[in-house]
Scaffold this motif. Structure first.
Motif, PDB file in Angstrom:
ATOM      1  N   THR A   4      45.718  55.863  47.375  1.00 50.98           N
ATOM      2  CA  THR A   4      44.918  54.705  47.146  1.00 50.98           C
ATOM      3  C   THR A   4      43.837  54.411  47.947  1.00 50.98           C
ATOM      4  N   ARG A   5      43.409  55.479  48.700  1.00 49.82           N
ATOM      5  CA  ARG A   5      42.060  55.235  49.566  1.00 49.82           C
ATOM      6  C   ARG A   5      40.945  55.012  48.543  1.00 49.82           C
ATOM      7  N   ASP A   6      40.998  55.584  47.268  1.00 47.33           N
ATOM      8  CA  ASP A   6      39.808  55.422  46.151  1.00 47.33           C
ATOM      9  C   ASP A   6      39.899  54.195  45.236  1.00 47.33           C
ATOM     10  N   HIS A   7      41.242  53.456  45.519  1.00 45.12           N
ATOM     11  CA  HIS A   7      41.208  52.128  44.596  1.00 45.12           C
ATOM     12  C   HIS A   7      39.866  51.414  44.493  1.00 45.12           C
ATOM     13  N   ASP A   8      39.554  51.138  43.578  1.00 45.43           N
ATOM     14  CA  ASP A   8      38.288  50.052  43.549  1.00 45.43           C
ATOM     15  C   ASP A   8      39.135  48.468  43.579  1.00 45.43           C
ATOM     16  N   VAL A   9      38.801  48.022  44.968  1.00 45.40           N
ATOM     17  CA  VAL A   9      39.265  46.713  45.215  1.00 45.40           C
ATOM     18  C   VAL A   9      37.894  46.072  45.544  1.00 45.40           C
ATOM     19  N   SER A  10      37.089  46.335  45.055  1.00 47.06           N
ATOM     20  CA  SER A  10      35.366  45.648  45.006  1.00 47.06           C
ATOM     21  C   SER A  10      35.404  44.288  44.676  1.00 47.06           C
ATOM     22  N   GLN A  11      36.152  44.003  43.540  1.00 46.91           N
ATOM     23  CA  GLN A  11      36.216  42.622  42.955  1.00 46.91           C
ATOM     24  C   GLN A  11      36.866  41.778  43.746  1.00 46.91           C
ATOM     25  N   ASN A  12      37.928  42.189  44.458  1.00 49.64           N
ATOM     26  CA  ASN A  12      38.729  41.279  45.340  1.00 49.64           C
ATOM     27  C   ASN A  12      38.000  40.919  46.667  1.00 49.64           C
ATOM     28  N   ILE A  13      37.371  42.220  47.237  1.00 50.44           N
ATOM     29  CA  ILE A  13      36.678  41.911  48.544  1.00 50.44           C
ATOM     30  C   ILE A  13      35.487  40.984  48.150  1.00 50.44           C
ATOM     31  N   ARG A  14      34.666  41.029  47.091  1.00 51.65           N
ATOM     32  CA  ARG A  14      33.564  40.111  46.670  1.00 51.65           C
ATOM     33  C   ARG A  14      34.243  38.742  46.733  1.00 51.65           C
ATOM     34  N   ALA A  15      35.130  38.459  45.893  1.00 56.47           N
ATOM     35  CA  ALA A  15      35.694  37.064  45.439  1.00 56.47           C
ATOM     36  C   ALA A  15      35.993  36.596  47.128  1.00 56.47           C
ATOM     37  N   PHE A  16      36.578  37.350  47.866  1.00 62.28           N
ATOM     38  CA  PHE A  16      36.797  36.806  49.319  1.00 62.28           C
ATOM     39  C   PHE A  16      35.582  36.479  50.119  1.00 62.28           C
ATOM     40  N   LEU A  17      34.788  37.646  50.009  1.00 55.35           N
ATOM     41  CA  LEU A  17      33.549  37.361  51.061  1.00 55.35           C
ATOM     42  C   LEU A  17      32.499  35.885  50.361  1.00 55.35           C
ATOM     43  N   GLN A  18      32.891  36.236  49.223  1.00 57.65           N
ATOM     44  CA  GLN A  18      31.860  34.994  48.316  1.00 57.65           C
ATOM     45  C   GLN A  18      32.438  33.675  48.865  1.00 57.65           C
ATOM     46  N   GLY A  34      38.879  34.382  57.969  1.00 57.97           N
ATOM     47  CA  GLY A  34      39.588  34.661  56.771  1.00 57.97           C
ATOM     48  C   GLY A  34      40.779  35.713  56.747  1.00 57.97           C
ATOM     49  N   ILE A  35      41.624  35.513  55.754  1.00 59.22           N
ATOM     50  CA  ILE A  35      42.653  36.365  55.710  1.00 59.22           C
ATOM     51  C   ILE A  35      42.788  36.994  54.508  1.00 59.22           C
ATOM     52  N   PHE A  36      42.764  38.404  54.411  1.00 56.16           N
ATOM     53  CA  PHE A  36      42.526  39.196  53.214  1.00 56.16           C
ATOM     54  C   PHE A  36      43.915  39.734  52.941  1.00 56.16           C
ATOM     55  N   ALA A  37      44.618  39.327  52.148  1.00 55.83           N
ATOM     56  CA  ALA A  37      46.240  40.211  51.987  1.00 55.83           C
ATOM     57  C   ALA A  37      46.102  40.758  50.373  1.00 55.83           C
ATOM     58  N   ASN A  38      45.770  41.821  50.606  1.00 49.98           N
ATOM     59  CA  ASN A  38      45.605  42.877  49.424  1.00 49.98           C
ATOM     60  C   ASN A  38      47.100  43.466  49.053  1.00 49.98           C
TER      61      ASN A  38
END
Ligand SMILES: C[S@@+](CC[C@H](N)C(=O)[O-])C[C@H]1O[C@@H](n2cnc3c(N)ncnc32)[C@H](O)[C@@H]1O
Length: 226
Positions: free
Chosen positions: A46-60, A133-137
């Motif tokens: 999982t270390r290379d899973h692309d979760v950038s969409q989730n991180i972006r949505a959260f930080l935005q 913020g709480i990020f629960a991926n």
């Protein structure tokens, strides 16, 4: 492994039997034991899973409510081996991890250099107004449906005014054991009801992976505000 009839994998709505304290303890012990024993292969997978969409949505969502120039206090809820802690730290924030697996806590500290709380979802100690913020991926789905309202209320209490909760979970209408892991899958409407009851307002939701037909999008991501 001992599996109670009431917690076999099945349609959540058909089985309303209460899960007793002992079975709740077993759910956490067996699920976390699975992650502990498979920590290294989980990291490699999982270390290379692309979760950038989730991180972006959260930080935005966070940037709309908090000063963009300050480091945000972020709780990575069920942080696993620390992939996303590292990303938040690289982006200038002040992330803290939380996980019930000892192995993941150690790996997450080592991979990210961030503080990591060794806590279980069913006995949280998060304090009041501790985080922006709480990020629960891919983590909250491990909480049995019966306990989810309480856990969400504790997350709500741990957030500052305007704080953001992000969650991404497998979607469906089922709950119970899948081999050694306990899971609870919900569709959007059920998730929304649960979040609103805990005091959250919905901001956004989407399905993943991006750009696929809905039938090939098993993940539901939700951004909501405390
Ligand atoms: C599917 S993994 C996701 C890990 C990470 N967030 C990611 O995106 O790669 C689920 C995480 O939840 C943690 N977890 C599951 N049940 C838990 C519980 N009852 N208490 C604390 N952590 C738990 C596991 O140890 C694991 O790190």
């Amino acid at each position: 492994m001992h599996v109670e009839a009431s917690t076999k994998w099945g349609e959540a709505s058909l089985d309303k039997k209460r899960i007793d304290r002992e079975s709740l303890d077993e759910i956490e012990r067996v699920t976390l034991g699975h992650y502990d024993r498979n920590a290294e292969s989980f990291w490699l997978g999982t270390r290379d899973h692309d979760v950038s969409q989730n991180i972006r949505a959260f930080l935005q969502a966070l940037s709309a409510n908090f000063d963009n120039n300050r480091a945000l206090d972020i709780l990575d809820f069920g942080c696993g081996p620390g992939r996303d802690l590292y990303t938040f730290k690289e982006q200038g924030h002040r992330p803290t991890g939380l996980d019930g697996s000892q192995a993941f806590c150690a790996m997450a500290r080592q991979h990210s250099g961030c503080p990591v709380l060794h806590q279980q979802f069913l006995s949280l100690d998060l304090g009041k107004r501790s985080f922006d913020g709480i990020f629960a991926n891919a983590s909250l789905f491990h909480v049995p449906g019966q306990e989810l309202p309480r856990v969400l209320r504790e997350c709500h209490r741990a957030l500052r005014v305007g704080g953001i909760l992000f969650m991404s979970n497998p979607r469906g209408e089922a709950e119970g054991w899948q081999r050694e892991r306990y899971g609870h899958y919900m569709e959007f409407e059920a998730s929304k009801r649960c979040l609103e009851r805990a005091g959250f307002s919905m901001l956004d939701h989407y399905y993943r992976p991006e750009g696929k037909p809905r039938t090939q999008q098993p993940w539901l991501a939700i951004v909501c505000q405390a």
